[in-house]
Design a protein around this motif. Structure first.
Motif, short mmCIF file in Angstrom:
data_model
loop_
_atom_site.label_atom_id
_atom_site.label_comp_id
_atom_site.label_asym_id
_atom_site.label_seq_id
_atom_site.Cartn_x
_atom_site.Cartn_y
_atom_site.Cartn_z
N LYS A 160 36.10 79.77 38.35
CA LYS A 160 36.64 78.49 38.27
C LYS A 160 36.04 77.51 39.41
CE LYS A 160 41.31 79.58 36.50
NZ LYS A 160 41.14 78.87 35.29
N LEU A 161 35.73 78.08 40.68
CA LEU A 161 34.95 77.33 41.56
C LEU A 161 33.72 76.80 41.04
CD1 LEU A 161 36.05 77.06 44.35
CD2 LEU A 161 34.76 78.77 45.04
N GLY A 162 32.85 77.57 40.48
CA GLY A 162 31.58 77.16 39.75
C GLY A 162 31.92 75.80 38.93
N GLN A 189 32.55 72.79 41.09
CA GLN A 189 31.13 72.50 41.46
C GLN A 189 30.46 71.46 40.75
OE1 GLN A 189 29.66 76.29 43.01
NE2 GLN A 189 29.70 75.35 45.12
N ALA A 190 30.44 72.15 39.36
CA ALA A 190 29.94 71.24 38.18
C ALA A 190 30.50 69.68 38.02
CB ALA A 190 29.70 71.99 36.94
N LYS A 191 31.65 69.82 38.17
CA LYS A 191 32.50 68.47 37.87
C LYS A 191 32.23 67.70 39.17
CE LYS A 191 36.18 70.40 35.01
NZ LYS A 191 37.59 70.66 34.77
N ALA A 238 26.35 80.15 46.93
CA ALA A 238 26.91 81.34 46.92
C ALA A 238 27.62 81.90 45.55
CB ALA A 238 28.26 81.43 47.92
N LEU A 239 27.80 80.68 44.65
CA LEU A 239 28.34 81.22 43.21
C LEU A 239 27.28 81.27 42.27
CD1 LEU A 239 31.32 78.46 43.07
CD2 LEU A 239 31.34 80.65 43.72
#
Length: 318
Positions: A86-88, A91-93, A124-125
Protein backbone atom coordinates in the motif's frame (compact mmCIF):
# COMPACT_ATOMS: atom_id res chain seq x y z
CA UNK A 1 -32.45 -43.11 44.67
CA UNK A 2 -31.65 -43.66 48.40
CA UNK A 3 -28.13 -43.45 49.87
CA UNK A 4 -27.48 -44.78 53.40
CA UNK A 5 -24.32 -43.78 55.31
CA UNK A 6 -23.33 -45.67 58.54
CA UNK A 7 -20.37 -45.43 60.91
CA UNK A 8 -17.73 -48.18 61.45
CA UNK A 9 -19.65 -49.83 64.28
CA UNK A 10 -22.98 -49.79 62.44
CA UNK A 11 -24.38 -47.88 65.40
CA UNK A 12 -25.55 -44.86 63.54
CA UNK A 13 -26.77 -44.46 60.03
CA UNK A 14 -28.17 -41.67 57.90
CA UNK A 15 -30.19 -41.96 54.76
CA UNK A 16 -30.34 -39.50 51.86
CA UNK A 17 -33.08 -39.54 49.30
CA UNK A 18 -31.99 -38.27 45.86
CA UNK A 19 -34.51 -37.68 43.16
CA UNK A 20 -33.57 -37.69 39.47
CA UNK A 21 -33.12 -33.92 39.32
CA UNK A 22 -31.03 -33.80 42.49
CA UNK A 23 -28.87 -36.64 41.24
CA UNK A 24 -28.14 -34.84 37.95
CA UNK A 25 -27.33 -31.57 39.76
CA UNK A 26 -25.03 -33.42 42.13
CA UNK A 27 -23.17 -35.08 39.27
CA UNK A 28 -22.81 -31.74 37.45
CA UNK A 29 -21.50 -30.07 40.60
CA UNK A 30 -19.02 -32.85 41.18
CA UNK A 31 -17.82 -32.66 37.56
CA UNK A 32 -17.36 -28.89 37.80
CA UNK A 33 -15.32 -29.26 40.99
CA UNK A 34 -13.14 -31.93 39.37
CA UNK A 35 -12.56 -29.66 36.35
CA UNK A 36 -11.49 -26.76 38.57
CA UNK A 37 -9.15 -29.01 40.53
CA UNK A 38 -7.67 -30.47 37.35
CA UNK A 39 -7.14 -27.02 35.78
CA UNK A 40 -5.52 -25.75 38.98
CA UNK A 41 -3.18 -28.75 39.17
CA UNK A 42 -2.32 -28.47 35.46
CA UNK A 43 -1.57 -24.77 35.81
CA UNK A 44 0.47 -25.28 38.98
CA UNK A 45 2.47 -28.16 37.49
CA UNK A 46 3.34 -26.21 34.30
CA UNK A 47 4.29 -23.06 36.19
CA UNK A 48 6.40 -24.93 38.71
CA UNK A 49 7.96 -27.05 36.00
CA UNK A 50 8.76 -24.03 33.83
CA UNK A 51 10.28 -22.10 36.74
CA UNK A 52 12.33 -25.02 38.12
CA UNK A 53 13.28 -26.37 34.70
CA UNK A 54 11.73 -29.82 34.86
CA UNK A 55 12.95 -31.72 31.78
CA UNK A 56 9.66 -32.72 30.18
CA UNK A 57 7.58 -29.74 31.29
CA UNK A 58 10.33 -27.24 30.35
CA UNK A 59 10.55 -28.70 26.84
CA UNK A 60 6.79 -28.51 26.37
CA UNK A 61 6.71 -24.90 27.58
CA UNK A 62 9.56 -23.91 25.25
CA UNK A 63 7.82 -25.62 22.33
CA UNK A 64 4.55 -23.78 23.02
CA UNK A 65 6.32 -20.42 23.40
CA UNK A 66 8.37 -21.00 20.24
CA UNK A 67 5.27 -21.82 18.23
CA UNK A 68 3.47 -18.76 19.59
CA UNK A 69 6.36 -16.48 18.65
CA UNK A 70 6.54 -18.06 15.20
CA UNK A 71 2.85 -17.35 14.63
CA UNK A 72 3.27 -13.76 15.80
CA UNK A 73 6.29 -13.27 13.56
CA UNK A 74 4.46 -14.70 10.55
CA UNK A 75 1.46 -12.46 11.27
CA UNK A 76 3.68 -9.38 11.58
CA UNK A 77 5.55 -10.23 8.38
CA UNK A 78 2.32 -10.64 6.42
CA UNK A 79 1.00 -7.31 7.70
CA UNK A 80 4.27 -5.54 6.88
CA UNK A 81 4.13 -6.89 3.34
CA UNK A 82 0.57 -5.58 2.93
CA UNK A 83 1.57 -2.19 4.34
CA UNK A 84 4.61 -2.06 2.08
CA UNK A 85 2.45 -2.74 -0.96
CA UNK A 86 0.00 0.00 0.00
CA UNK A 87 2.91 2.32 0.72
CA UNK A 88 4.27 1.69 -2.76
CA UNK A 89 0.89 2.58 -4.25
CA UNK A 90 0.87 5.79 -2.20
CA UNK A 91 4.32 6.69 -3.49
CA UNK A 92 3.18 6.17 -7.07
CA UNK A 93 0.20 8.47 -6.47
CA UNK A 94 2.49 11.08 -4.91
CA UNK A 95 4.65 11.02 -8.04
CA UNK A 96 1.54 11.52 -10.18
CA UNK A 97 0.51 14.38 -7.92
CA UNK A 98 3.95 15.94 -8.28
CA UNK A 99 3.74 15.76 -12.07
CA UNK A 100 0.23 17.25 -12.00
CA UNK A 101 1.41 20.00 -9.68
CA UNK A 102 4.19 20.95 -12.08
CA UNK A 103 1.76 21.23 -14.99
CA UNK A 104 -0.78 23.23 -12.98
CA UNK A 105 1.94 25.49 -11.59
CA UNK A 106 2.89 26.35 -15.17
CA UNK A 107 -0.69 27.40 -15.87
CA UNK A 108 -0.71 29.48 -12.69
CA UNK A 109 2.58 31.15 -13.51
CA UNK A 110 4.35 29.60 -10.52
CA UNK A 111 7.90 28.35 -10.98
CA UNK A 112 8.27 25.06 -9.07
CA UNK A 113 11.97 25.83 -8.62
CA UNK A 114 11.02 28.83 -6.51
CA UNK A 115 9.33 26.57 -3.98
CA UNK A 116 11.77 24.55 -1.90
CA UNK A 117 10.60 20.96 -1.88
CA UNK A 118 12.39 17.75 -1.08
CA UNK A 119 12.69 15.33 -4.03
CA UNK A 120 10.55 12.24 -3.82
CA UNK A 121 12.18 9.22 -2.17
CA UNK A 122 11.18 5.66 -1.46
CA UNK A 123 13.87 3.21 -2.55
CA UNK A 124 13.22 1.05 0.50
CA UNK A 125 10.02 -0.24 -1.07
CA UNK A 126 11.64 -1.44 -4.29
CA UNK A 127 14.89 -2.97 -3.06
CA UNK A 128 13.72 -6.56 -3.42
CA UNK A 129 13.93 -7.57 0.27
CA UNK A 130 11.64 -7.67 3.28
CA UNK A 131 11.14 -4.37 5.05
CA UNK A 132 11.79 -3.79 8.69
CA UNK A 133 9.53 -1.74 10.92
CA UNK A 134 12.22 0.96 11.07
CA UNK A 135 12.35 1.23 7.27
CA UNK A 136 8.57 1.28 7.09
CA UNK A 137 8.40 4.04 9.69
CA UNK A 138 11.09 6.09 7.88
CA UNK A 139 9.27 5.76 4.56
CA UNK A 140 6.00 6.82 6.16
CA UNK A 141 7.76 9.87 7.62
CA UNK A 142 9.13 10.76 4.17
CA UNK A 143 5.70 10.42 2.63
CA UNK A 144 4.16 12.59 5.32
CA UNK A 145 6.77 15.30 4.70
CA UNK A 146 6.26 15.03 0.94
CA UNK A 147 2.49 15.29 1.35
CA UNK A 148 2.89 18.45 3.44
CA UNK A 149 5.16 19.95 0.79
CA UNK A 150 2.69 19.11 -1.99
CA UNK A 151 -0.04 20.73 0.11
CA UNK A 152 2.05 23.89 0.37
CA UNK A 153 2.63 23.91 -3.38
CA UNK A 154 -1.05 23.42 -4.14
CA UNK A 155 -1.93 26.18 -1.68
CA UNK A 156 0.40 28.59 -3.49
CA UNK A 157 -1.02 27.55 -6.87
CA UNK A 158 -4.59 27.95 -5.61
CA UNK A 159 -3.75 31.41 -4.29
CA UNK A 160 -2.17 32.43 -7.59
CA UNK A 161 -5.07 31.10 -9.65
CA UNK A 162 -7.55 32.87 -7.36
CA UNK A 163 -5.57 36.09 -7.74
CA UNK A 164 -5.61 35.73 -11.52
CA UNK A 165 -9.35 35.06 -11.47
CA UNK A 166 -9.94 38.18 -9.36
CA UNK A 167 -7.82 40.27 -11.71
CA UNK A 168 -9.72 38.91 -14.68
CA UNK A 169 -13.01 39.74 -13.03
CA UNK A 170 -11.75 43.30 -12.44
CA UNK A 171 -10.86 43.91 -16.10
CA UNK A 172 -13.73 45.38 -18.18
CA UNK A 173 -14.08 42.72 -20.85
CA UNK A 174 -17.85 42.15 -20.66
CA UNK A 175 -20.14 44.07 -23.03
CA UNK A 176 -22.09 46.70 -21.07
CA UNK A 177 -25.17 46.26 -23.32
CA UNK A 178 -26.26 42.85 -24.57
CA UNK A 179 -27.11 42.22 -28.23
CA UNK A 180 -26.48 45.84 -29.22
CA UNK A 181 -24.82 47.07 -32.38
CA UNK A 182 -21.80 49.31 -32.11
CA UNK A 183 -22.29 52.94 -33.15
CA UNK A 184 -19.51 55.50 -33.00
CA UNK A 185 -16.11 53.99 -32.21
CA UNK A 186 -13.17 55.37 -30.28
CA UNK A 187 -11.11 58.01 -32.04
CA UNK A 188 -11.46 61.19 -34.10
CA UNK A 189 -14.78 61.89 -35.78
CA UNK A 190 -17.07 64.73 -36.90
CA UNK A 191 -18.98 65.90 -33.85
CA UNK A 192 -22.75 65.51 -34.53
CA UNK A 193 -23.57 68.82 -32.82
CA UNK A 194 -20.72 71.20 -33.75
CA UNK A 195 -19.88 69.59 -37.09
CA UNK A 196 -16.17 69.85 -36.29
CA UNK A 197 -13.53 67.18 -35.84
CA UNK A 198 -13.37 65.99 -32.24
CA UNK A 199 -12.01 63.04 -30.25
CA UNK A 200 -14.66 60.51 -29.30
CA UNK A 201 -13.35 59.02 -26.04
CA UNK A 202 -15.49 55.90 -25.90
CA UNK A 203 -17.92 53.58 -27.68
CA UNK A 204 -21.59 54.24 -28.41
CA UNK A 205 -24.16 51.46 -28.22
CA UNK A 206 -27.50 52.62 -29.77
CA UNK A 207 -30.36 50.89 -27.90
CA UNK A 208 -33.98 51.32 -27.01
CA UNK A 209 -34.70 53.45 -23.93
CA UNK A 210 -34.81 51.29 -20.82
CA UNK A 211 -32.34 48.71 -22.16
CA UNK A 212 -30.31 47.33 -19.20
CA UNK A 213 -26.74 48.56 -18.74
CA UNK A 214 -24.37 46.09 -17.09
CA UNK A 215 -21.06 46.59 -15.36
CA UNK A 216 -18.21 45.47 -17.60
CA UNK A 217 -16.26 44.25 -14.55
CA UNK A 218 -16.40 44.14 -10.77
CA UNK A 219 -15.46 47.20 -8.77
CA UNK A 220 -16.67 50.09 -6.61
CA UNK A 221 -18.86 52.99 -7.70
CA UNK A 222 -16.82 56.17 -7.33
CA UNK A 223 -19.15 58.58 -9.16
CA UNK A 224 -22.90 58.68 -9.61
CA UNK A 225 -24.17 62.07 -10.68
CA UNK A 226 -25.82 64.14 -13.37
CA UNK A 227 -23.20 65.66 -15.69
CA UNK A 228 -23.93 68.43 -18.16
CA UNK A 229 -22.18 66.50 -20.93
CA UNK A 230 -22.70 62.86 -19.89
CA UNK A 231 -26.15 63.21 -18.32
CA UNK A 232 -26.88 60.51 -15.73
CA UNK A 233 -23.41 59.05 -15.31
CA UNK A 234 -21.85 56.19 -13.36
CA UNK A 235 -18.12 55.62 -12.88
CA UNK A 236 -16.77 52.34 -11.46
CA UNK A 237 -13.25 51.92 -10.13
CA UNK A 238 -11.77 48.46 -10.90
CA UNK A 239 -8.43 48.99 -9.19
CA UNK A 240 -4.99 49.54 -10.72
CA UNK A 241 -6.07 53.07 -11.82
CA UNK A 242 -8.69 51.59 -14.18
CA UNK A 243 -12.17 53.18 -14.35
CA UNK A 244 -15.17 52.58 -16.60
CA UNK A 245 -17.75 55.29 -17.34
CA UNK A 246 -21.38 54.77 -18.35
CA UNK A 247 -23.18 57.88 -19.63
CA UNK A 248 -26.58 59.20 -20.85
CA UNK A 249 -28.56 56.73 -18.68
CA UNK A 250 -32.27 57.25 -18.12
CA UNK A 251 -32.25 55.50 -14.74
CA UNK A 252 -29.44 54.59 -12.34
CA UNK A 253 -29.71 51.77 -9.79
CA UNK A 254 -26.43 52.20 -7.89
CA UNK A 255 -24.90 54.91 -5.75
CA UNK A 256 -21.43 56.02 -4.78
CA UNK A 257 -19.64 53.51 -2.59
CA UNK A 258 -21.60 50.44 -3.81
CA UNK A 259 -19.65 47.24 -4.42
CA UNK A 260 -20.47 46.07 -7.95
CA UNK A 261 -20.21 42.57 -9.38
CA UNK A 262 -19.25 41.78 -12.92
CA UNK A 263 -22.36 41.78 -15.14
CA UNK A 264 -24.54 43.52 -12.52
CA UNK A 265 -27.29 45.78 -13.82
CA UNK A 266 -26.36 49.34 -12.87
CA UNK A 267 -28.58 51.55 -15.09
CA UNK A 268 -30.83 51.76 -18.15
CA UNK A 269 -30.18 53.32 -21.55
CA UNK A 270 -31.44 56.86 -22.06
CA UNK A 271 -30.61 60.12 -23.84
CA UNK A 272 -29.76 62.46 -20.98
CA UNK A 273 -27.03 65.09 -21.24
CA UNK A 274 -25.36 65.98 -24.53
CA UNK A 275 -27.01 63.35 -26.69
CA UNK A 276 -28.98 63.18 -29.92
CA UNK A 277 -30.65 59.82 -29.31
CA UNK A 278 -30.97 56.92 -26.84
CA UNK A 279 -27.68 55.09 -26.47
CA UNK A 280 -24.97 54.13 -23.97
CA UNK A 281 -21.69 55.99 -24.07
CA UNK A 282 -19.05 53.65 -22.61
CA UNK A 283 -15.51 54.70 -21.68
CA UNK A 284 -12.44 53.03 -20.22
CA UNK A 285 -9.87 55.23 -18.48
CA UNK A 286 -6.41 54.20 -17.26
CA UNK A 287 -4.85 56.73 -14.92
CA UNK A 288 -7.45 59.19 -16.19
CA UNK A 289 -6.47 58.74 -19.84
CA UNK A 290 -9.21 57.43 -22.18
CA UNK A 291 -8.42 54.09 -23.82
CA UNK A 292 -10.11 52.28 -26.66
CA UNK A 293 -12.76 50.13 -24.91
CA UNK A 294 -12.94 47.85 -27.93
CA UNK A 295 -9.53 46.37 -27.05
CA UNK A 296 -10.87 45.30 -23.67
CA UNK A 297 -14.13 43.94 -25.10
CA UNK A 298 -12.28 42.00 -27.78
CA UNK A 299 -10.09 40.47 -25.09
CA UNK A 300 -13.23 39.16 -23.45
CA UNK A 301 -14.60 37.86 -26.76
CA UNK A 302 -18.06 39.06 -25.81
CA UNK A 303 -18.44 41.07 -29.02
CA UNK A 304 -17.82 39.03 -32.20
CA UNK A 305 -15.45 40.70 -34.66
CA UNK A 306 -17.99 40.43 -37.51
CA UNK A 307 -20.57 42.24 -35.42
CA UNK A 308 -18.12 45.05 -34.67
CA UNK A 309 -17.12 45.41 -38.32
CA UNK A 310 -20.68 45.53 -39.62
CA UNK A 311 -22.06 47.75 -36.86
CA UNK A 312 -21.82 51.32 -38.17
CA UNK A 313 -24.69 53.32 -36.79
CA UNK A 314 -25.05 57.02 -37.69
CA UNK A 315 -22.35 59.17 -36.14
CA UNK A 316 -25.04 61.30 -34.60
CA UNK A 317 -24.56 59.97 -31.11
CA UNK A 318 -21.96 60.40 -28.46
Amino acid sequence: MQVIITDAWMAKSRAFHLSGAKLILSLLGLSFVLMLVSAGLYHWVFLKGAREGWPIVGSLVRLVVKDEFAQRDRYMRENIEVLAKKLGEMQAKMLQLESLGERVSGLAGVNPADIKIKPGQGGALVNGRDLTLQELDATLADLDLLANQRTDVMTVIESRLFEQKIKKMMVPTQAPVHDANLGSTFGWRIDPITGRSALHTGLDFPSEPGTPIYSAAGGVVVTQEFHSQYGNMVEIDHGNDLITRYAHASKVFVKKGDLIKRGQKIAEVGTTGRSTGPHLHFEVLVQGVPQDPQKFLNAGRHLPATQVAQAKAPAAQR
